[in-house]
Design an enzyme around this catalytic site. Structure first.
Site, PDB file in Angstrom:
ATOM      1  CE  LYS A 236      -3.790   1.868   2.861  1.00  0.00           C
ATOM      2  NZ  LYS A 236      -4.608   1.593   4.078  1.00  0.00           N
TER       3      LYS A 236
ATOM      4  CB  SER B 136      -8.039   0.370   5.806  1.00  0.00           C
ATOM      5  OG  SER B 136      -8.823   1.526   5.882  1.00  0.00           O
TER       6      SER B 136
ATOM      7  CB  SER C 126      -7.725   3.283   2.934  1.00  0.00           C
ATOM      8  OG  SER C 126      -6.879   2.761   3.947  1.00  0.00           O
TER       9      SER C 126
END
Lengths: 471, 60
Positions: free
Chosen positions: A81, A180, A156
């Site tokens: 990420k 997330s 996310s």
């Protein structure tokens, strides 16, 4: 073999790499070609680090060739990420504001993956500043779900979830402040685990909300999550919140045996406002665990309904603190949704913030009471719904006439507030879209969470389904 | 809506933050919603907490 390479797990790849039946260079090239061919439709990568990945793969090949095999991540392509710092590589956090931000050193978890010999394929797209659950991103484009590209990936850590589901990396690292890791895992049909608060260092992971942020692995199988967790967990002098507890083997308990294990099923909140198709999948999965010999009992979690708003007060306040300067000087560079959410923190009164922090203790006490009476893990829906349509996440709809953005975290955020380990494992499909089973365990008992998730995974075949866009 | 949460007051309070009228209105509404919800927290139970505040899980 190359047609299937991208579906092999770490556990399957490792012996091939160790015995030199598969070259890390060949494997990395295969993934890079797939990214090149497929990611235009998915937008899961913020930055592909092709040259660096090839260089690491060559180094791995050379090391393995001279007998220097480091372990099961050696030569395995992994994604990050885009909030984990990699020295010399822009770390945008999905934002325009940090587009030119290039860190000088690696995040601790990145160092640990490198030490384990992993090949980092690149930085993966995400919801701006990690403050959102869809990965619809006004700066870098929406991340698209490989099961239906008109649907959100979840967030996310959306790019990481999509890349894993579509076979564009073997595994990845995400972060989880209100869900997330588990949200994209559930929406994309993969496995993700948010470990206990303090189990994994956050040094070099850009923050959303200090007291709620967690770092953890995402992968296509429970075993792979366990392997990555073993590599990244443990104390870290760079992160005072990292626990000094020893890291156990997370793979040794993955026997498929849950006979006699006591599993709690929440008697309130977790099954309320949940789409019927999701409830059906999750109840069926719990039934499978029971058929494997687990003993089920209802457990009360009476304070869970307060979790979402307590989480909102904490996240907004803590993020507004981190963003204070940019909120004054660069508001035009934020996306609308994220700007409103962060600015909201400027208006949370200190008393409200502290009451929200106190609420955590009551929610922790609910879980503690359940575990104290002998329940070893709690099973529930990861999310109340399947992936909603891109661009429609603020619109009311569905069986309860609710906006997806308002309900997505209602079943994930309790584990963040309590700091407990929680995993999502695929447990079926509703309307052709993946559904996740959530397994929550006592603090620092990731082993039991993974054991339950693995037993269910092995008793089902959802992991064998591939999204239509995965080539 | 409490007076301190009026859009006009929000705009004054956050004068450094370049808020438009629409921004101030949205923020006032969000803050009022949060205030209402926090008011629904179980105060009696919160007052009995010992220790009163622990922001992270107990150390192992």
């Amino acid at each position: 073999m190359s047609d299937e390479l991208h579906w092999l797990s770490i556990a399957e790849l490792a012996p091939l790499l160790e015995r030199r039946e598969l070259s890390p260079v060949e494997l990395t090239r295969h993934y890079l070609e797939r990214i090149q061919r497929l990611d235009g439709q998915l937008n899961s990568y913020q930055l592909v680090m092709a040259k660096a990945a090839q260089a690491t793969a060559r180094q791995a090949e050379e090391e393995i060739g001279r007998g220097g095999y480091r372990g099961r991540l050696h030569g395995v392509p992994i994604g990050l990420k885009d909030l984990f710092e990699v020295a010399g590589v822009a770390c945008t956090m999905g934002s325009r504001i940090l587009a030119e931000c290039v860190p000088e050193r690696d995040a601790t978890v990145v160092t640990r993956l490198r030490d384990a010999g992993a090949v980092i394929l690149g930085k993966q797209t995400m919801h701006e500043f990690a403050f959102g659950v869809t990965s619809e991103n006004p700066h870098y484009g929406d991340v698209r779900n490989p099961w239906d590209t008109q649907r959100v990936a979840g967030g996310s850590s959306g790019g990481t979830g999509v890349a894993i589901a579509a076979g564009l990396c073997v595994a990845g690292l995400g972060s989880d402040t209100g869900g997330s890791i588990r949200i994209p895992a559930s929406f994309c049909g993969i496995v993700g685990i948010k470990p206990t608060y303090g189990r994994v260092s956050r040094a070099g992971a850009l923050p959303l909300s200090w007291s709620l942020d967690h770092v953890g692995p995402m992968a296509r199988s429970v075993t792979d999550c366990a392997l990555v967790l073993e590599a990244i967990a443990g104390p870290d002098p760079r992160d005072p919140s990292a626990s000094s507890r020893n890291v156990p083997s997370y793979t040794s308990d993955l026997t498929g045996d849950v006979a006699g294990l006591r599993l709690g099923v929440p008697s309130e909140h977790f099954f309320e406002l949940v789409e019927p198709g999701v409830v059906e999948c999750v109840r069926a999965a719990i039934g499978v665990l029971e058929s494997l010999g687990a003993r089920l009992e209802e457990v009360p979690v009476p304070h869970a309904p307060h979790a979402q708003m307590a989480g909102t007060a904490i996240m907004a306040s803590e993020s507004a603190t981190w963003h204070a300067e940019w909120l004054r000087t660069r508001p035009d560079e934020y996306g609308r949704d994220v700007l409103l959410r962060i600015r909201q923190g400027l208006l949370v009164r200190a008393t409200e913030y502290l009451l929200a922090q106190q609420m955590r203790s009551l929610i922790q006490a609910d879980f503690t009471a359940a575990f104290a009476r002998g329940v070893q893990a709690i099973v529930a829906p990861t999310l109340p719904l399947v992936a909603p349509r891109i661009g429609k996440t603020f619109d009311k709809g569905g069986p309860f006439d609710l906006a997806p953005r308002g309900v997505i975290t209602r079943t994930t955020v309790p584990a963040n507030l309590a700091g407990l380990p929680a995993a999502s494992v695929p447990c079926g499909f509703s309307d052709g879209l993946p559904v996740g089973l959530q397994v929550i365990g006592p603090a620092f008992d990731e082993a039991t969470v993974l054991r339950v998730a693995h037993a269910y995974e092995q008793a089902s075949d959802w992991r064998l389904r591939r999204p239509p866009l995965a080539g | 809506m409490p007076e301190w949460l009026s859009p006009e007051y929000v705009k004054q309070l956050l004068a450094d933050y370049q808020l438009t009228d629409a921004d101030a209105e949205a923020l006032a509404a969000a803050a009022a919603s949060l205030t209402r919800t926090v008011a629904g927290f179980p105060y009696a139970e919160l007052r009995q907490l010992e220790p009163p505040l622990r922001s992270v899980p107990p150390s192992p």
